[in-house]
Design a protein around this motif. Structure first.
Motif, short mmCIF file in Angstrom:
data_model
loop_
_atom_site.label_atom_id
_atom_site.label_comp_id
_atom_site.label_asym_id
_atom_site.label_seq_id
_atom_site.Cartn_x
_atom_site.Cartn_y
_atom_site.Cartn_z
N ALA A 259 0.57 -14.02 5.64
CA ALA A 259 -0.74 -13.68 5.86
C ALA A 259 -1.55 -14.45 7.00
CB ALA A 259 -1.51 -13.27 4.74
N ARG A 260 -1.26 -15.69 7.22
CA ARG A 260 -2.00 -16.33 8.16
C ARG A 260 -1.46 -16.11 9.69
NH1 ARG A 260 0.36 -22.32 5.64
NH2 ARG A 260 -0.75 -22.15 3.63
N TYR A 261 -0.54 -15.42 9.67
CA TYR A 261 0.08 -14.99 11.00
C TYR A 261 0.12 -13.69 11.30
CZ TYR A 261 1.78 -19.67 10.07
OH TYR A 261 1.94 -21.12 9.84
N LEU A 262 0.36 -12.74 10.12
CA LEU A 262 0.66 -11.32 10.00
C LEU A 262 -0.03 -10.75 9.04
CD1 LEU A 262 2.42 -9.12 11.49
CD2 LEU A 262 3.92 -9.56 9.50
N PRO A 263 -1.04 -9.61 9.48
CA PRO A 263 -1.70 -8.97 8.36
C PRO A 263 -0.70 -8.30 7.17
CG PRO A 263 -2.47 -8.27 10.35
CD PRO A 263 -1.68 -9.16 10.69
N LEU A 264 -1.02 -8.47 6.02
CA LEU A 264 0.05 -7.99 5.00
C LEU A 264 0.52 -6.53 5.06
CD1 LEU A 264 -1.00 -10.13 1.91
CD2 LEU A 264 1.28 -10.48 3.65
N GLU A 265 -0.76 -5.56 5.63
CA GLU A 265 -0.27 -4.31 5.53
C GLU A 265 0.95 -4.26 6.74
OE1 GLU A 265 -4.17 -4.97 7.88
OE2 GLU A 265 -3.02 -5.61 6.11
N LYS A 266 0.78 -4.86 7.69
CA LYS A 266 1.92 -4.80 8.85
C LYS A 266 3.11 -5.23 8.14
CE LYS A 266 -1.18 -5.14 12.78
NZ LYS A 266 -1.60 -5.83 13.88
N LEU A 267 3.28 -6.47 7.37
CA LEU A 267 4.51 -6.69 6.77
C LEU A 267 5.07 -5.68 5.89
CD1 LEU A 267 6.60 -9.15 6.22
CD2 LEU A 267 5.08 -9.65 4.45
N GLU A 268 4.28 -5.09 5.03
CA GLU A 268 4.64 -3.98 4.36
C GLU A 268 5.15 -2.85 5.00
OE1 GLU A 268 1.05 -3.22 1.89
OE2 GLU A 268 1.09 -5.00 0.80
N ARG A 269 4.57 -2.50 6.33
CA ARG A 269 5.17 -1.45 6.82
C ARG A 269 6.55 -1.57 7.33
NH1 ARG A 269 0.27 -0.89 10.94
NH2 ARG A 269 -1.31 -0.38 9.52
N ILE A 270 6.90 -2.96 7.80
CA ILE A 270 8.15 -3.35 8.24
C ILE A 270 9.17 -3.43 7.03
CG2 ILE A 270 9.61 -5.54 8.98
CD1 ILE A 270 6.92 -6.04 10.77
#
Length: 392
Positions: A259-270
């Motif tokens: 999450a320091r680099y990528l919002p977690l909601e975007k990681l969840e989408r991926i």
């Protein structure tokens, strides 16, 4: 009953694709030294194929400390497991032949036709298409480019166009089969490409990214069309790209780093998109773990971070899953440490490190959970060149 076995040469065996394949000496050494590794991810009341007698003493100690419900199996006992479900590190024609010759029933093993499908699905070529789909769907926060190369002329053109790039063979062990081309299409690079094209038919080329973190999303395919998310792993590699170890931490702790680099909601989408794509490609063919290696990359010109959503897909058990399962089953909640696989060619030096770690990091275990200290995951003997261990 499940019978587990550790065959770390599985990717190399798939590259060879012959039932009579013989692993290189280093892979055979690793398989012998770390034969007991599956005790940490085996389901209760299962067995692990680990022939050497010293493994029995080690397992007894681990049973006392962690309440493991796993037994040992030796090669002469394999006919006793003729009806067991076999769980190797990875499937390939040579491990099938090995088990068949030692009395395991053929109907408990993948057919040659299914193994041909496994080989195709295990190729790095799968990552080429998966990356294209992920970056096409999420262009704002993903990066990644793989180019499939089928002939030496295209290889020369692509390498010279990129100036610096990373070439990868379709099938190889973790961190192996990589060629870092930093000075264009030199003679050594040309010779390497010609050999790989001759032996494996193709290779992939990709830019060298400004990597900040290596991590993976782990999945499990049930073979009936379902793929579930199995956890996160964050790992480290050496300067050549070879795997060295994993962070031991909870999923939440790893997500905090990402999450320091990528919002977690975007990681969840991926993650959900990957799960759906994996179910489509692997879900009805393969039963077992799938690891999707990923990277956080810095975009220097724009001073922002992007995620490479599919560096490669590991269609087998992998060290990230081992680390994930060990932490969830045996580490104290909230703790953090390292899971390490180490090769030392001199056994005396390896044992000296092992003994020093025991002195410097005394083991503390309570109620079957590691609180702190150094824990070897396989026995360290007078013959080892490899060891796997955790340290909290």
């Amino acid at each position: 009953m499940k019978l587990y076995l550790f065959n770390p040469d599985s990717d190399l065996a798939l590259a060879n694709n012959e039932a009579n394949y013989i692993a290189p000496a280093s892979a055979r050494r690793m398989a012998q030294d770390m034969a007991l590794l599956p005790i940490w991810y085996a389901v209760p009341d299962s067995a692990v194929l680990a022939p050497s007698a010293y493994n029995a003493d080690f397992l007894r100690k681990m049973r006392d400390l962690f309440g493991l419900r796993v037994q040992l199996a030796t090669e002469p006992e394999l006919p006793d497991y003729a009806e067991a479900s076999i769980v190797p590190w990875g499937w390939n024609p040579s491990i099938r032949k090995y088990l068949l010759k030692r009395g395991v029933n053929e109907d408990k093993l993948p057919s040659p036709r299914l193994l041909a499908d496994y080989r195709s699905l295990s190729s790095r070529i799968q990552a080429v298409e998966m990356t294209r789909r992920m970056t096409g769907r999420y262009p704002g926060y993903t990066c990644g480019e793989h180019t499939l190369v089928n002939n030496i002329e295209d290889c020369e053109r692509i390498v010279n166009a990129m100036h610096a790039c990373l070439l990868k063979v379709p099938w190889s062990g973790s961190g192996k089969g990589l060629n870092w081309c930093l000075h264009g299409f030199t003679k050594p690079v040309s010779n390497w490409c010609e050999r790989i094209l001759r032996e494996q038919g193709c290779l992939t080329a990709e830019p060298i990214y400004n990597k900040v973190e290596d991590f993976a999303l782990e999945f499990y395919s049930d073979g009936c069309g379902g793929v579930r998310f199995a956890g996160c792993s964050m790992f480290s590699t050496n300067e050549h790209g070879a795997y060295t170890g994993n962070l031991l931490a909870s999923d939440g702790q790893i997500e905090e780093i990402i999450a320091r680099y990528l919002p977690l909601e975007k990681l969840e989408r991926i993650r959900e998109a990957l799960r759906t794509e994996l179910a489509s490609v692997y879900g009805y063919t393969y039963t077992g773990y799938l690891g999707v290696d990923m990277m956080i990359c810095r975009q220097d010109k724009e001073n922002k971070y992007l995620v490479h959503p599919c560096v490669e897909i590991n269609m087998r058990m992998n060290m990230g899953v081992v680390a994930r399962l060990f932490y969830d089953r045996f580490a104290a909640p909230g703790s953090k440490g390292r899971f390490t696989v180490e090769y030392v060619p001199d056994n005396g030096a390896l044992r000296a490190r092992h003994e020093q770690d025991m002195r410097n990091h005394p083991l503390i275990v309570e109620n079957g959970r590691l609180l702190s200290g150094y824990l070897p995951l396989v026995p360290v003997t007078g013959k080892n060149c490899y060891r796997a261990y955790v340290r909290l």
